[in-house]
Motif scaffolding. Structure first.
Motif, PDB file in Angstrom:
ATOM      1  N   VAL A 288       0.819  -1.221   0.000  1.00  0.00           N
ATOM      2  CA  VAL A 288       0.000   0.000   0.000  1.00  0.00           C
ATOM      3  C   VAL A 288       0.850   1.266   0.000  1.00  0.00           C
ATOM      4  O   VAL A 288       0.326   2.367   0.178  1.00  0.00           O
ATOM      5  CB  VAL A 288      -0.985   0.024   1.199  1.00  0.00           C
ATOM      6  CG1 VAL A 288      -2.014  -1.079   1.059  1.00  0.00           C
ATOM      7  CG2 VAL A 288      -0.248  -0.073   2.536  1.00  0.00           C
ATOM      8  N   MET A 289       2.162   1.135  -0.240  1.00  0.00           N
ATOM      9  CA  MET A 289       3.042   2.310  -0.225  1.00  0.00           C
ATOM     10  C   MET A 289       2.992   3.027  -1.571  1.00  0.00           C
ATOM     11  O   MET A 289       3.980   3.113  -2.310  1.00  0.00           O
ATOM     12  CB  MET A 289       4.469   1.905   0.153  1.00  0.00           C
ATOM     13  CG  MET A 289       4.602   1.419   1.577  1.00  0.00           C
ATOM     14  SD  MET A 289       6.295   0.988   2.038  1.00  0.00           S
ATOM     15  CE  MET A 289       7.044   2.627   2.169  1.00  0.00           C
ATOM     16  N   THR A 290       1.835   3.535  -1.896  1.00  0.00           N
ATOM     17  CA  THR A 290       1.613   4.270  -3.140  1.00  0.00           C
ATOM     18  C   THR A 290       1.078   5.659  -2.809  1.00  0.00           C
ATOM     19  O   THR A 290       0.140   5.783  -2.005  1.00  0.00           O
ATOM     20  CB  THR A 290       0.605   3.532  -4.040  1.00  0.00           C
ATOM     21  OG1 THR A 290       1.087   2.209  -4.282  1.00  0.00           O
ATOM     22  CG2 THR A 290       0.416   4.266  -5.357  1.00  0.00           C
ATOM     23  N   ASP A 291       1.652   6.671  -3.414  1.00  0.00           N
ATOM     24  CA  ASP A 291       1.264   8.059  -3.147  1.00  0.00           C
ATOM     25  C   ASP A 291       0.140   8.473  -4.100  1.00  0.00           C
ATOM     26  O   ASP A 291       0.382   8.683  -5.292  1.00  0.00           O
ATOM     27  CB  ASP A 291       2.473   8.972  -3.322  1.00  0.00           C
ATOM     28  CG  ASP A 291       2.196  10.422  -2.972  1.00  0.00           C
ATOM     29  OD1 ASP A 291       1.031  10.768  -2.727  1.00  0.00           O
ATOM     30  OD2 ASP A 291       3.161  11.210  -2.948  1.00  0.00           O
ATOM     31  N   VAL A 292      -1.061   8.598  -3.565  1.00  0.00           N
ATOM     32  CA  VAL A 292      -2.195   9.024  -4.392  1.00  0.00           C
ATOM     33  C   VAL A 292      -2.474  10.517  -4.239  1.00  0.00           C
ATOM     34  O   VAL A 292      -3.319  11.068  -4.947  1.00  0.00           O
ATOM     35  CB  VAL A 292      -3.473   8.225  -4.039  1.00  0.00           C
ATOM     36  CG1 VAL A 292      -3.276   6.751  -4.345  1.00  0.00           C
ATOM     37  CG2 VAL A 292      -3.878   8.427  -2.579  1.00  0.00           C
ATOM     38  N   ILE A 293      -1.765  11.186  -3.332  1.00  0.00           N
ATOM     39  CA  ILE A 293      -2.004  12.604  -3.057  1.00  0.00           C
ATOM     40  C   ILE A 293      -1.058  13.507  -3.854  1.00  0.00           C
ATOM     41  O   ILE A 293      -1.494  14.389  -4.600  1.00  0.00           O
ATOM     42  CB  ILE A 293      -1.857  12.905  -1.547  1.00  0.00           C
ATOM     43  CG1 ILE A 293      -2.870  12.096  -0.724  1.00  0.00           C
ATOM     44  CG2 ILE A 293      -2.031  14.409  -1.284  1.00  0.00           C
ATOM     45  CD1 ILE A 293      -4.307  12.525  -0.893  1.00  0.00           C
ATOM     46  N   ALA A 294       0.233  13.315  -3.690  1.00  0.00           N
ATOM     47  CA  ALA A 294       1.209  14.278  -4.214  1.00  0.00           C
ATOM     48  C   ALA A 294       1.955  13.824  -5.452  1.00  0.00           C
ATOM     49  O   ALA A 294       2.217  14.617  -6.361  1.00  0.00           O
ATOM     50  CB  ALA A 294       2.217  14.637  -3.118  1.00  0.00           C
ATOM     51  N   GLU A 295       2.329  12.545  -5.499  1.00  0.00           N
ATOM     52  CA  GLU A 295       3.195  12.079  -6.588  1.00  0.00           C
ATOM     53  C   GLU A 295       2.636  12.332  -7.992  1.00  0.00           C
ATOM     54  O   GLU A 295       3.399  12.729  -8.894  1.00  0.00           O
ATOM     55  CB  GLU A 295       3.507  10.595  -6.410  1.00  0.00           C
ATOM     56  CG  GLU A 295       4.440  10.029  -7.460  1.00  0.00           C
ATOM     57  CD  GLU A 295       4.628   8.539  -7.320  1.00  0.00           C
ATOM     58  OE1 GLU A 295       4.285   7.806  -8.259  1.00  0.00           O
ATOM     59  OE2 GLU A 295       5.118   8.107  -6.247  1.00  0.00           O
ATOM     60  N   PRO A 296       1.329  12.130  -8.226  1.00  0.00           N
ATOM     61  CA  PRO A 296       0.829  12.365  -9.588  1.00  0.00           C
ATOM     62  C   PRO A 296       1.114  13.774 -10.108  1.00  0.00           C
ATOM     63  O   PRO A 296       1.202  13.981 -11.320  1.00  0.00           O
ATOM     64  CB  PRO A 296      -0.679  12.119  -9.449  1.00  0.00           C
ATOM     65  CG  PRO A 296      -0.803  11.174  -8.288  1.00  0.00           C
ATOM     66  CD  PRO A 296       0.271  11.606  -7.341  1.00  0.00           C
ATOM     67  N   TYR A 297       1.255  14.729  -9.211  1.00  0.00           N
ATOM     68  CA  TYR A 297       1.503  16.118  -9.603  1.00  0.00           C
ATOM     69  C   TYR A 297       2.988  16.465  -9.500  1.00  0.00           C
ATOM     70  O   TYR A 297       3.544  17.133 -10.376  1.00  0.00           O
ATOM     71  CB  TYR A 297       0.680  17.062  -8.717  1.00  0.00           C
ATOM     72  CG  TYR A 297      -0.792  16.715  -8.729  1.00  0.00           C
ATOM     73  CD1 TYR A 297      -1.626  17.182  -9.749  1.00  0.00           C
ATOM     74  CD2 TYR A 297      -1.339  15.895  -7.748  1.00  0.00           C
ATOM     75  CE1 TYR A 297      -2.971  16.845  -9.776  1.00  0.00           C
ATOM     76  CE2 TYR A 297      -2.686  15.549  -7.769  1.00  0.00           C
ATOM     77  CZ  TYR A 297      -3.497  16.029  -8.790  1.00  0.00           C
ATOM     78  OH  TYR A 297      -4.828  15.681  -8.826  1.00  0.00           O
ATOM     79  N   ARG A 298       3.640  16.016  -8.431  1.00  0.00           N
ATOM     80  CA  ARG A 298       5.024  16.410  -8.188  1.00  0.00           C
ATOM     81  C   ARG A 298       6.019  15.739  -9.122  1.00  0.00           C
ATOM     82  O   ARG A 298       7.112  16.267  -9.347  1.00  0.00           O
ATOM     83  CB  ARG A 298       5.394  16.121  -6.727  1.00  0.00           C
ATOM     84  CG  ARG A 298       4.759  17.095  -5.756  1.00  0.00           C
ATOM     85  CD  ARG A 298       5.128  16.783  -4.323  1.00  0.00           C
ATOM     86  NE  ARG A 298       4.666  17.842  -3.431  1.00  0.00           N
ATOM     87  CZ  ARG A 298       4.696  17.775  -2.101  1.00  0.00           C
ATOM     88  NH1 ARG A 298       5.176  16.688  -1.503  1.00  0.00           N
ATOM     89  NH2 ARG A 298       4.262  18.787  -1.368  1.00  0.00           N
ATOM     90  N   LYS A 299       5.693  14.577  -9.658  1.00  0.00           N
ATOM     91  CA  LYS A 299       6.666  13.886 -10.497  1.00  0.00           C
ATOM     92  C   LYS A 299       7.016  14.688 -11.748  1.00  0.00           C
ATOM     93  O   LYS A 299       8.086  14.479 -12.329  1.00  0.00           O
ATOM     94  CB  LYS A 299       6.181  12.487 -10.851  1.00  0.00           C
ATOM     95  CG  LYS A 299       5.023  12.415 -11.820  1.00  0.00           C
ATOM     96  CD  LYS A 299       4.707  10.957 -12.140  1.00  0.00           C
ATOM     97  CE  LYS A 299       3.642  10.853 -13.220  1.00  0.00           C
ATOM     98  NZ  LYS A 299       3.401   9.437 -13.598  1.00  0.00           N
TER      99      LYS A 299
END
Length: 316
Positions: free
Chosen positions: A231-242
């Protein structure tokens, strides 16, 4: 007259699935120091010197340095508590790059407060110090949060409570996990990384975030580490910050092909981390990141584990 040195380790903020509420300290397995240090000595008037590989990136004005602000904040707290204070000479060893996603400002803040508290015979307890650390971190990032200062100060992996006391809770660690971490060499400001995020999160994403965090904490406490990693998946920030991180998608793809358990952005980036099930696997991922993710001569990679020990004080 005593002279002390405080060391405060680097840290991973968010740990992918715990935006602003999870953090983990870092310790390279080769024994290298990955963190800032603050020396404190008696003096007739306050002074601050800055040295180290990233000192030249700091503000030239000593009054603008976060360590100076820590000293004044500490002095005010001492006066309010009716305790005596005396001038000191501080030296900041700036070993962490600024805007790296490794808790650079938190490391300086923690080292400063730990040095001051030890020098003046520990007038403040853990939660009081943590609160002060969070307040100073908030001056840099624009909001008070503890996901870097707490693990940096206390060590381990920490869950922020949102309460005044206890400020944070320690989570069980898997001593078999290794973290391949890589700083690309570019700088990403925390404020800029926050600005790129949406102001509101949709219901489905919010539910996923809550479910993942609950499962993760439960799995750590029950020793179900494969479940925790899943479950170590970033659904909050990573989609935008990457989008701010050149080479991120390729780095993730290689890490997953190499068998890494999880891959994500450390704090605001650009540092990335891969959770690995063995030291050899972490070394393989770190070698790839070193060759393909680093953008300039400031970049570096390490194989780390999460240490039980956070900030430490020694005699000079």
């Amino acid at each position: 007259m005593k002279a002390l040195r405080a060391y405060a380790p680097a840290s991973i903020g968010n740990v992918s699935l715990g935006f602003d509420v999870l953090g983990a300290a870092l310790a390279p397995v080769n024994g290298a120091k990955l963190g800032d240090e603050v020396d404190i000595r008696p003096a007739e008037s306050f002074s601050l010197d800055t040295v180290g590989p990233f000192a030249h990136k700091l503000p030239g004005d000593v009054d603008s340095n976060i360590v100076t602000k820590c000293y004044h904040h500490f002095c005010n707290a001492m006066q309010l508590a009716g305790k005596a204070i005396s001038p000191v000479a501080l030296t900041l060893h700036k070993n962490l790059p600024i805007g790296s996603g490794l808790g650079s400002s938190a490391s300086s803040i923690v080292a400063a407060f730990v040095a001051l508290n030890a020098y003046f015979d520990s007038p403040f307890d853990q939660d009081t110090l943590l609160t002060m650390m969070g307040e100073l971190e908030g001056q840099i990032s624009g909001s008070i949060h503890y996901d870097n200062v707490a693990p940096c100060y206390l060590g381990g992996m920490t869950l922020m409570t949102g309460a005044q006391s206890p400020v944070t809770l320690s989570l069980p660690l898997n001593e078999q996990w290794y973290y391949a971490i890589c700083y690309s060499g570019i700088s990403v400001s925390t404020a800029a990384a926050r600005d790129i995020l949406p102001k509101q999160i949709d219901m489905a994403t919010t539910l996923t975030f809550g479910r993942q965090l609950g499962v993760f904490v439960h799995a750590l406490h029950t020793g179900e580490f494969e479940l925790a990693a899943s479950v170590m998946t970033d659904v909050i920030a990573e989609p935008y910050r990457k989008s701010l991180l050149p080479g991120f998608d390729d780095a993730r793809a290689f890490s997953e092909q190499a068998g890494a358990l999880a891959f994500g952005i450390s704090g605001s980036g650009p540092t990335v981390f891969a959770v690995c099930s063995s030291k050899a696997q972490a070394e393989q991922v770190a070698a790839y990141l070193n060759d393909h993710y680093i953008q300039n001569e400031d970049g570096f990679s390490h194989v780390c584990q999460v240490p039980q020990q956070g900030a430490v004080v020694s005699t000079l």
